[in-house]
Design a protein around this motif. Structure first.
Motif, PDB file in Angstrom:
ATOM      1  N   ARG A  40       0.817  -1.208   0.000  1.00 14.49           N
ATOM      2  CA  ARG A  40       0.000   0.000   0.000  1.00 14.49           C
ATOM      3  C   ARG A  40       0.849   1.255   0.000  1.00 14.49           C
ATOM      4  NH1 ARG A  40      -2.241  -0.821   6.073  1.00 14.49           N
ATOM      5  NH2 ARG A  40      -0.198  -0.838   7.025  1.00 14.49           N
ATOM      6  N   GLY A  41       2.164   1.108   0.074  1.00 18.00           N
ATOM      7  CA  GLY A  41       3.066   2.253   0.077  1.00 18.00           C
ATOM      8  C   GLY A  41       3.541   2.559   1.485  1.00 18.00           C
ATOM      9  N   ASN A  42       4.599   3.336   1.581  1.00 23.13           N
ATOM     10  CA  ASN A  42       5.130   3.725   2.881  1.00 23.13           C
ATOM     11  C   ASN A  42       5.666   5.143   2.795  1.00 23.13           C
ATOM     12  OD1 ASN A  42       7.724   3.636   1.723  1.00 23.13           O
ATOM     13  ND2 ASN A  42       7.918   1.474   2.196  1.00 23.13           N
ATOM     14  N   SER A  43       6.204   5.630   3.873  1.00 20.03           N
ATOM     15  CA  SER A  43       6.656   7.017   3.909  1.00 20.03           C
ATOM     16  C   SER A  43       8.129   7.174   3.549  1.00 20.03           C
ATOM     17  CB  SER A  43       6.407   7.589   5.302  1.00 20.03           C
ATOM     18  OG  SER A  43       7.132   6.849   6.263  1.00 20.03           O
ATOM     19  N   GLU A  44       8.791   6.081   3.172  1.00 14.34           N
ATOM     20  CA  GLU A  44      10.192   6.198   2.782  1.00 14.34           C
ATOM     21  C   GLU A  44      10.303   6.997   1.489  1.00 14.34           C
ATOM     22  OE1 GLU A  44      12.214   2.471   2.613  1.00 14.34           O
ATOM     23  OE2 GLU A  44      11.284   1.781   4.461  1.00 14.34           O
ATOM     24  N   ALA A  45      11.382   7.699   1.334  1.00 13.42           N
ATOM     25  CA  ALA A  45      11.563   8.561   0.157  1.00 13.42           C
ATOM     26  C   ALA A  45      12.312   7.842  -0.957  1.00 13.42           C
ATOM     27  CB  ALA A  45      12.292   9.826   0.572  1.00 13.42           C
ATOM     28  N   ARG A  46      12.043   6.584  -1.153  1.00 12.44           N
ATOM     29  CA  ARG A  46      12.698   5.817  -2.212  1.00 12.44           C
ATOM     30  C   ARG A  46      11.887   5.915  -3.499  1.00 12.44           C
ATOM     31  NH1 ARG A  46      14.440   0.147   0.625  1.00 12.44           N
ATOM     32  NH2 ARG A  46      15.772   1.073   2.220  1.00 12.44           N
TER      33      ARG A  46
END
Length: 99
Positions: A40-46
Motif C-alpha cells: 500500500r506504500g510507505n513514507s520512505e523517500a525511495r
C-alpha cells in the motif's frame, strides 16, 4: 432525532479492506513462478523504476513487488511494478532486462 444508518458488523467502512490488502500470492509468467506482494506504500523517500513502463514509482504509491518463487537470488531480484503494469504484462511485456 434522526436515526443513524447502521452497517453490518462484518462490513468494513468505505471498503478499506481492498485498499489495504497486502496479500502475497504466486503467479506464473514467462515460464517461471513469481511471488507477488501487494504493497500500500510507505513514507520512505525511495523511488523505483517500473520494468513495465520504465517510469518512476514512488515508494509511497500502492504497487506490487515481484520476485522469483524458486528462492534463488536475493534482494536484487525483487522488482517494484505499478499494479496496472503488472496486470498488463502479457499484453505489454517489460522493457529492458528485468529478469
Amino acid at each position: 432525532m434522526a436515526r443513524r444508518s447502521r452497517r453490518g458488523r462484518s462490513q468494513p467502512r468505505g471498503d478499506i479492506s481492498r485498499i489495504m490488502d497486502t496479500g502475497t500470492r504466486t503467479e506464473i509468467y514467462g515460464g517461471g513462478s513469481w511471488t507477488v506482494r501487494s504493497l500500500r506504500g510507505n513514507s520512505e523517500a525511495r523511488t523505483y523504476v517500473c520494468p513495465g513502463c520504465q517510469q518512476q514509482l514512488a515508494s509511497g504509491q500502492p504497487h506490487v513487488v515481484v520476485w522469483p518463487t524458486d528462492g534463488l537470488g536475493g534482494l536484487s531480484d525483487r522488482r517494484h511494478w505499478h499494479t496496472p503494469c503488472w496486470q498488463a504484462r502479457d499484453r505489454r511485456p517489460p522493457r529492458g532486462s528485468w529478469k
